[in-house]
Write an enzyme that holds these catalytic residues in place. Structure first.
Site, PDB file in Angstrom:
ATOM      1  N   THR A 153      13.062  -5.858   0.287  1.00 56.23           N
ATOM      2  CA  THR A 153      14.206  -5.011  -0.319  1.00 56.23           C
ATOM      3  C   THR A 153      15.243  -5.705   0.352  1.00 56.23           C
ATOM      4  N   PHE A 181      13.681  -5.558  12.960  1.00 56.75           N
ATOM      5  CA  PHE A 181      13.093  -4.750  12.157  1.00 56.75           C
ATOM      6  C   PHE A 181      12.427  -3.360  12.704  1.00 56.75           C
ATOM      7  N   GLY A 186      31.144   1.239 -22.494  1.00 52.18           N
ATOM      8  CA  GLY A 186      31.496   2.631 -22.518  1.00 52.18           C
ATOM      9  C   GLY A 186      29.978   3.396 -22.990  1.00 52.18           C
ATOM     10  N   GLU A 213       0.912  -1.144   0.095  1.00 47.21           N
ATOM     11  CA  GLU A 213       0.017   0.010   0.068  1.00 47.21           C
ATOM     12  C   GLU A 213       0.831   1.272   0.016  1.00 47.21           C
ATOM     13  N   PRO A 214       0.315   2.305  -0.271  1.00 47.31           N
ATOM     14  CA  PRO A 214       1.267   3.653  -0.388  1.00 47.31           C
ATOM     15  C   PRO A 214       1.938   3.847   0.963  1.00 47.31           C
ATOM     16  N   GLU A 249       9.121  -7.633  -3.664  1.00 43.54           N
ATOM     17  CA  GLU A 249       9.016  -8.829  -2.770  1.00 43.54           C
ATOM     18  C   GLU A 249      10.191  -8.942  -1.550  1.00 43.54           C
ATOM     19  N   CYS A 292       3.249 -16.896  -0.033  1.00 45.92           N
ATOM     20  CA  CYS A 292       3.094 -16.718  -1.295  1.00 45.92           C
ATOM     21  C   CYS A 292       4.282 -16.172  -1.833  1.00 45.92           C
ATOM     22  N   LEU A 293       5.139 -15.053  -1.109  1.00 37.75           N
ATOM     23  CA  LEU A 293       6.179 -14.741  -1.244  1.00 37.75           C
ATOM     24  C   LEU A 293       7.311 -15.502  -1.467  1.00 37.75           C
ATOM     25  N   ASN A 294       7.447 -16.661  -0.691  1.00 38.34           N
ATOM     26  CA  ASN A 294       8.614 -17.520  -0.812  1.00 38.34           C
ATOM     27  C   ASN A 294       8.359 -18.341  -2.193  1.00 38.34           C
TER      28      ASN A 294
HETATM   29  P1  TGC Z   1       6.498 -11.541  11.028  1.00 42.80           P
HETATM   30  O1  TGC Z   1       5.936 -11.598  12.529  1.00 42.80           O
HETATM   31  O2  TGC Z   1       7.853 -12.004  10.823  1.00 42.80           O
HETATM   32  O3  TGC Z   1       5.676 -12.540  10.417  1.00 42.80           O
HETATM   33  C1  TGC Z   1       4.181 -12.726  10.569  1.00 42.80           C
HETATM   34  C2  TGC Z   1       3.889 -14.441  10.484  1.00 42.80           C
HETATM   35  O4  TGC Z   1       4.173 -14.595   9.139  1.00 42.80           O
HETATM   36  C3  TGC Z   1       5.161 -15.763   9.237  1.00 42.80           C
HETATM   37  N1  TGC Z   1       6.174 -15.406   8.017  1.00 42.80           N
HETATM   38  C4  TGC Z   1       6.210 -16.448   7.276  1.00 42.80           C
HETATM   39  N2  TGC Z   1       5.500 -17.494   6.757  1.00 42.80           N
HETATM   40  C5  TGC Z   1       5.989 -18.068   5.419  1.00 42.80           C
HETATM   41  N3  TGC Z   1       6.816 -17.614   4.774  1.00 42.80           N
HETATM   42  C6  TGC Z   1       7.520 -16.314   4.871  1.00 42.80           C
HETATM   43  N4  TGC Z   1       8.356 -15.814   4.277  1.00 42.80           N
HETATM   44  C7  TGC Z   1       7.243 -15.875   6.222  1.00 42.80           C
HETATM   45  N5  TGC Z   1       7.826 -14.710   6.781  1.00 42.80           N
HETATM   46  C8  TGC Z   1       6.906 -14.574   8.025  1.00 42.80           C
HETATM   47  C9  TGC Z   1       5.732 -15.520  10.779  1.00 42.80           C
HETATM   48  O5  TGC Z   1       6.375 -16.984  10.917  1.00 42.80           O
HETATM   49  C10 TGC Z   1       4.638 -15.239  11.188  1.00 42.80           C
HETATM   50  O6  TGC Z   1       3.779 -16.360  11.544  1.00 42.80           O
HETATM   51  P2  TGC Z   1       2.894 -16.559  12.880  1.00 42.80           P
HETATM   52  O7  TGC Z   1       2.488 -18.011  12.704  1.00 42.80           O
HETATM   53  O8  TGC Z   1       3.793 -16.456  14.212  1.00 42.80           O
HETATM   54  O9  TGC Z   1       1.931 -15.191  12.885  1.00 42.80           O
HETATM   55  O10 TGC Z   1       5.912 -10.314  10.614  1.00 42.80           O
HETATM   56  P3  TGC Z   1       6.433  -8.904  10.602  1.00 42.80           P
HETATM   57  O11 TGC Z   1       5.272  -7.940  10.525  1.00 42.80           O
HETATM   58  O12 TGC Z   1       7.319  -8.665  11.731  1.00 42.80           O
HETATM   59  O13 TGC Z   1       7.234  -8.607   9.169  1.00 42.80           O
HETATM   60  C11 TGC Z   1       8.339  -9.363   8.786  1.00 42.80           C
HETATM   61  C12 TGC Z   1       8.825  -9.162   7.519  1.00 42.80           C
HETATM   62  C13 TGC Z   1       9.310  -7.705   7.322  1.00 42.80           C
HETATM   63  C14 TGC Z   1       9.888  -9.955   6.990  1.00 42.80           C
HETATM   64  C15 TGC Z   1       7.716  -9.352   6.265  1.00 42.80           C
HETATM   65  O14 TGC Z   1       6.523  -8.615   6.463  1.00 42.80           O
HETATM   66  C16 TGC Z   1       8.180  -8.822   4.905  1.00 42.80           C
HETATM   67  O15 TGC Z   1       8.682  -9.837   4.421  1.00 42.80           O
HETATM   68  N6  TGC Z   1       8.116  -7.795   4.506  1.00 42.80           N
HETATM   69  C17 TGC Z   1       8.417  -7.484   3.025  1.00 42.80           C
HETATM   70  C18 TGC Z   1       7.233  -7.215   2.097  1.00 42.80           C
HETATM   71  C19 TGC Z   1       7.282  -7.751   1.005  1.00 42.80           C
HETATM   72  O16 TGC Z   1       8.080  -8.662   0.481  1.00 42.80           O
HETATM   73  N7  TGC Z   1       6.394  -7.361   0.013  1.00 42.80           N
HETATM   74  C20 TGC Z   1       6.123  -8.071  -1.195  1.00 42.80           C
HETATM   75  C21 TGC Z   1       5.002  -7.626  -1.746  1.00 42.80           C
HETATM   76  S1  TGC Z   1       4.674  -8.408  -3.340  1.00 42.80           S
HETATM   77  C22 TGC Z   1       5.580  -7.963  -4.376  1.00 42.80           C
HETATM   78  O17 TGC Z   1       6.628  -7.199  -4.183  1.00 42.80           O
HETATM   79  C23 TGC Z   1       5.148  -8.519  -5.643  1.00 42.80           C
HETATM   80  S2  TGC Z   1       6.373  -8.175  -6.933  1.00 42.80           S
HETATM   81  C24 TGC Z   1       6.055  -9.268  -8.129  1.00 42.80           C
HETATM   82  C25 TGC Z   1       6.449  -9.168  -9.457  1.00 42.80           C
HETATM   83  O18 TGC Z   1       6.178  -8.346 -10.318  1.00 42.80           O
HETATM   84  O19 TGC Z   1       7.495 -10.339  -9.617  1.00 42.80           O
HETATM   85  P1  FAD Z   2       9.507   1.044   2.196  1.00 38.99           P
HETATM   86  O1  FAD Z   2       9.101   0.030   2.915  1.00 38.99           O
HETATM   87  O2  FAD Z   2       9.118   2.638   2.565  1.00 38.99           O
HETATM   88  O3  FAD Z   2      11.217   1.080   2.212  1.00 38.99           O
HETATM   89  C1  FAD Z   2      11.948   2.264   1.901  1.00 38.99           C
HETATM   90  C2  FAD Z   2      13.508   2.021   2.331  1.00 38.99           C
HETATM   91  O4  FAD Z   2      13.530   1.692   3.861  1.00 38.99           O
HETATM   92  C3  FAD Z   2      14.055   0.954   1.739  1.00 38.99           C
HETATM   93  O5  FAD Z   2      15.353   1.202   1.417  1.00 38.99           O
HETATM   94  C4  FAD Z   2      14.035  -0.311   2.915  1.00 38.99           C
HETATM   95  O6  FAD Z   2      14.847  -1.349   2.765  1.00 38.99           O
HETATM   96  C5  FAD Z   2      14.184   0.742   4.154  1.00 38.99           C
HETATM   97  N1  FAD Z   2      13.531  -0.218   5.232  1.00 38.99           N
HETATM   98  C6  FAD Z   2      12.350  -0.449   5.573  1.00 38.99           C
HETATM   99  N2  FAD Z   2      12.114  -0.641   6.663  1.00 38.99           N
HETATM  100  C7  FAD Z   2      13.415  -1.045   7.237  1.00 38.99           C
HETATM  101  C8  FAD Z   2      13.835  -1.496   8.449  1.00 38.99           C
HETATM  102  N3  FAD Z   2      13.104  -2.185   9.302  1.00 38.99           N
HETATM  103  N4  FAD Z   2      15.238  -1.571   8.727  1.00 38.99           N
HETATM  104  C9  FAD Z   2      15.986  -1.096   7.820  1.00 38.99           C
HETATM  105  N5  FAD Z   2      15.694  -0.395   6.696  1.00 38.99           N
HETATM  106  C10 FAD Z   2      14.188  -0.386   6.228  1.00 38.99           C
HETATM  107  N6  FAD Z   2       3.921  -5.062  -4.226  1.00 38.99           N
HETATM  108  C11 FAD Z   2       2.606  -5.929  -4.158  1.00 38.99           C
HETATM  109  O7  FAD Z   2       1.993  -5.990  -3.195  1.00 38.99           O
HETATM  110  N7  FAD Z   2       2.291  -6.620  -5.426  1.00 38.99           N
HETATM  111  C12 FAD Z   2       2.988  -6.413  -6.386  1.00 38.99           C
HETATM  112  O8  FAD Z   2       2.655  -6.864  -7.667  1.00 38.99           O
HETATM  113  C13 FAD Z   2       4.033  -5.419  -6.601  1.00 38.99           C
HETATM  114  N8  FAD Z   2       4.486  -5.222  -7.749  1.00 38.99           N
HETATM  115  C14 FAD Z   2       5.697  -4.334  -7.801  1.00 38.99           C
HETATM  116  C15 FAD Z   2       6.395  -4.006  -8.768  1.00 38.99           C
HETATM  117  C16 FAD Z   2       7.257  -3.032  -9.015  1.00 38.99           C
HETATM  118  C17 FAD Z   2       7.788  -2.416 -10.056  1.00 38.99           C
HETATM  119  C18 FAD Z   2       7.629  -2.404  -7.649  1.00 38.99           C
HETATM  120  C19 FAD Z   2       8.858  -1.331  -7.682  1.00 38.99           C
HETATM  121  C20 FAD Z   2       7.123  -2.623  -6.289  1.00 38.99           C
HETATM  122  C21 FAD Z   2       6.316  -3.647  -6.582  1.00 38.99           C
HETATM  123  N9  FAD Z   2       5.291  -4.049  -5.405  1.00 38.99           N
HETATM  124  C22 FAD Z   2       4.594  -4.883  -5.312  1.00 38.99           C
HETATM  125  C23 FAD Z   2       5.765  -3.199  -4.054  1.00 38.99           C
HETATM  126  C24 FAD Z   2       7.100  -3.992  -3.348  1.00 38.99           C
HETATM  127  O9  FAD Z   2       6.941  -5.175  -2.810  1.00 38.99           O
HETATM  128  C25 FAD Z   2       7.630  -2.806  -2.163  1.00 38.99           C
HETATM  129  O10 FAD Z   2       7.896  -1.522  -3.007  1.00 38.99           O
HETATM  130  C26 FAD Z   2       8.465  -3.183  -1.353  1.00 38.99           C
HETATM  131  O11 FAD Z   2       7.857  -4.299  -0.470  1.00 38.99           O
HETATM  132  C27 FAD Z   2       8.988  -2.078  -0.620  1.00 38.99           C
HETATM  133  O12 FAD Z   2       8.215  -1.263  -0.091  1.00 38.99           O
HETATM  134  P2  FAD Z   2       8.362   0.105  -0.101  1.00 38.99           P
HETATM  135  O13 FAD Z   2       8.434   0.765  -1.631  1.00 38.99           O
HETATM  136  O14 FAD Z   2       7.164   0.762   0.204  1.00 38.99           O
HETATM  137  O15 FAD Z   2       9.442   0.692   0.660  1.00 38.99           O
END
Ligand code: TGC
Ligand code: FAD
Length: 406
Positions: free
Chosen positions: A369, A387, A343, A136-137, A367, A242-244
């Site tokens: 950073t 975190f 270059g 989200e934003p 997915e 799903c992110l795995n």
């Molecule tokens: P946290 O307390 O760590 O976790 C909450 C619950 O989730 C479990 N868990 C997982 N389970 C399966 N696989 C994983 N990778 C998991 N990571 C955590 C955890 O065990 C816990 O379970 P339970 O039973 O104890 O409740 O949650 P947190 O709020 O402290 O956050 C942890 C953190 C920062 C690692 C997580 O939120 C995170 O991964 N942040 C990054 C966000 C992200 O990756 N967003 C991706 C959006 S989708 C996208 O970008 C698609 S791009 C697609 C494309 O175009 O290819």
């Molecule tokens: P922020 O979370 O605001 O982070 C900003 C900076 O702060 C980063 O450098 C980060 O590493 C740092 N930071 C944040 N927290 C910490 C911490 N605890 N400690 C140290 N540093 C920290 N999302 C979806 O849901 N579905 C999609 O299909 C999808 N597709 C995408 C496609 C593109 C082209 C892009 C660019 C993004 C997409 N995303 C999607 C979103 C993406 O998953 C997020 O951009 C990403 O998770 C990072 O979130 P943010 O951009 O809000 O950065």
């Protein structure tokens, strides 16, 4: 894994005939159908939707599923597919990643029988397109702080909120959307194109992932029938699981982008003459090439081992984080080195490195950073979360628990 000079450790020997076959099929398809136009798609910021039926025909949607028309391939095969697609362009791999890992996978894992029967054959055949709305934003790295709410009301959920940066958003027929219910628990919903109050618009002026559709999704009192709730979802962990899948594909895809850059740089260095000698004969250029190939080789070995672990059901999220974090970052460094070797020619779309370099900025962001994956690995190693500066139960302090009822 890769061909010829980019398979420095003969990783080819680690693959089965079936794995090599699908890799080669996808490689040929990318060479024939995508690469001749890759720079144009990037420059024109346009994803070639007309290729989707072909992508489905090659068997790239539902790759791992053994039902509903899927291909029942293993994780290594899926990885190789991602590698070859990303050798073309990250946007192509992203489309296929989202469809497989973030749409088909959650519907298959968390959906009802009716939801699976309705959506999976359509998605796998490419007749319908999906997207995944978690970010989200105001909630990117910390998706548990999402504000989207789905409040139950007489057999419906009323959804309000906004999702940002959603790949495939504006071309999707169905969005897998994550929102908090009135209990504070995060659940997944299938939001369909055309539902009143649901709109999607593209994010403009991107300099990375230009050939990919990236959108903002708006939900303004969208009435979602109860049967569109993904019944198996239970908290943030369902979305993160799903992110795995997605991160695994990115780890492999990064190799494809890196190989494309390395090959472009090597060919250029052999043919470009300065100071009466090919630039490939200079020590500093050789150092760049040697370090690039070293990182490609390490990434290949990491991915194949991770793929085998995943096939055996033994890969944990921290291992996947490590491969995604490492390979996306090393690929970005390789793209920058390749650009340098080219270059001034390297700043044009006439050569692939700058396109991959710009795309790889996204791979190091979405997915999770690089920072977030480093912290995930750190937490896995130490058992301590870095975190947040707040006490660990900040969700409870915020009033809407991110995992209530999990
Ligand atoms: P946290 O307390 O760590 O976790 C909450 C619950 O989730 C479990 N868990 C997982 N389970 C399966 N696989 C994983 N990778 C998991 N990571 C955590 C955890 O065990 C816990 O379970 P339970 O039973 O104890 O409740 O949650 P947190 O709020 O402290 O956050 C942890 C953190 C920062 C690692 C997580 O939120 C995170 O991964 N942040 C990054 C966000 C992200 O990756 N967003 C991706 C959006 S989708 C996208 O970008 C698609 S791009 C697609 C494309 O175009 O290819
Ligand atoms: P922020 O979370 O605001 O982070 C900003 C900076 O702060 C980063 O450098 C980060 O590493 C740092 N930071 C944040 N927290 C910490 C911490 N605890 N400690 C140290 N540093 C920290 N999302 C979806 O849901 N579905 C999609 O299909 C999808 N597709 C995408 C496609 C593109 C082209 C892009 C660019 C993004 C997409 N995303 C999607 C979103 C993406 O998953 C997020 O951009 C990403 O998770 C990072 O979130 P943010 O951009 O809000 O950065």
């Amino acid at each position: 894994m890769s061909s010829g000079h980019t398979d420095f450790y003969s990783c080819e020997d680690l693959l089965s005939e079936e794995e090599k076959q699908i890799r080669d099929e996808v490689r040929n398809w990318v060479d024939r159908r995508y690469l001749p136009h890759a720079a144009d798609y990037f420059e024109q910021a346009s994803f070639p939707v007309e290729l989707i039926p072909e992508i489905a025909d090659v068997g790239l949607l539902g790759i791992k599923l053994n039902e509903y028309g899927g291909q029942a391939k293993n994780n290594v095969s899926f990885g190789l597919v991602c590698q070859e697609l990303e050798r073309g362009d990250s946007a192509l791999r992203s489309f296929v990643s989202v469809m497989n890992s973030l749409v088909i996978h959650p519907i298959y894992s968390f959906g009802s029988r009716e939801q699976k029967e309705r959506w999976l054959p359509e998605l796998i055949s490419g007749r319908k397109i999906g997207c995944f709305g978690l970010s989200e934003p105001q909630a990117g790295s910390d998706p548990g702080s999402m504000r989207s709410m789905a409040v139950k009301n007489q057999g419906h959920y009323v959804l309000n909120g906004r999702k940002m940066w959603i790949t495939n958003g504006s071309i999707a027929d169905v969005a897998v959307v994550w929102a908090k219910t009135e209990t504070g628990q995060i659940r997944g919903f299938l939001v369909e194109k055309g539902m009143p109050g649901f709109s999607a618009r593209p994010v403009e002026r991107k300099f990375s992932m230009r050939a990919s559709v990236t959108s903002v999704l708006n939900f303004d009192n969208v009435s979602i029938p109860e049967e569109n709730l993904l019944p198996g979802t239970a908290g943030l962990k369902s979305a993160l699981s799903c992110l795995n899948e997605g991160r695994f594909g990115i780890a492999w895809g990064s190799i494809g982008a890196a190989v494309a850059c390395y090959e472009a740089a090597l060919n250029y260095a052999k043919s470009r003459t300065q100071f009466r000698a090919p630039i490939a004969s200079f020590q500093l250029v050789q150092q760049k090439l040697a370090l690039m190939l070293t990182e490609i080789t390490k990434a290949q070995l990491m991915c194949i081992r991770l793929g085998r672990l995943k096939d055996e059901g033994r890969a944990n999220p921290a291992q996947i984080s490590m491969a995604k974090m490492n390979n996306a970052y090393e690929a970005l460094k390789i793209a920058r080195s390749a650009r340098e070797i080219l270059g001034a020619n390297g700043i044009t779309l006439g050569h692939p490195p700058i396109r991959h370099m710009l795309n790889l900025e996204t791979l190091n962001t979405y997915e999770g950073t690089r920072d977030i994956h480093i912290l995930s690995i750190g937490r896995h190693i130490t058992g301590m979360s870095a975190f947040s500066c707040e006490p660990e139960d900040k969700g409870a302090q915020g009033g809407t628990s991110r995992g209530a009822g999990q």
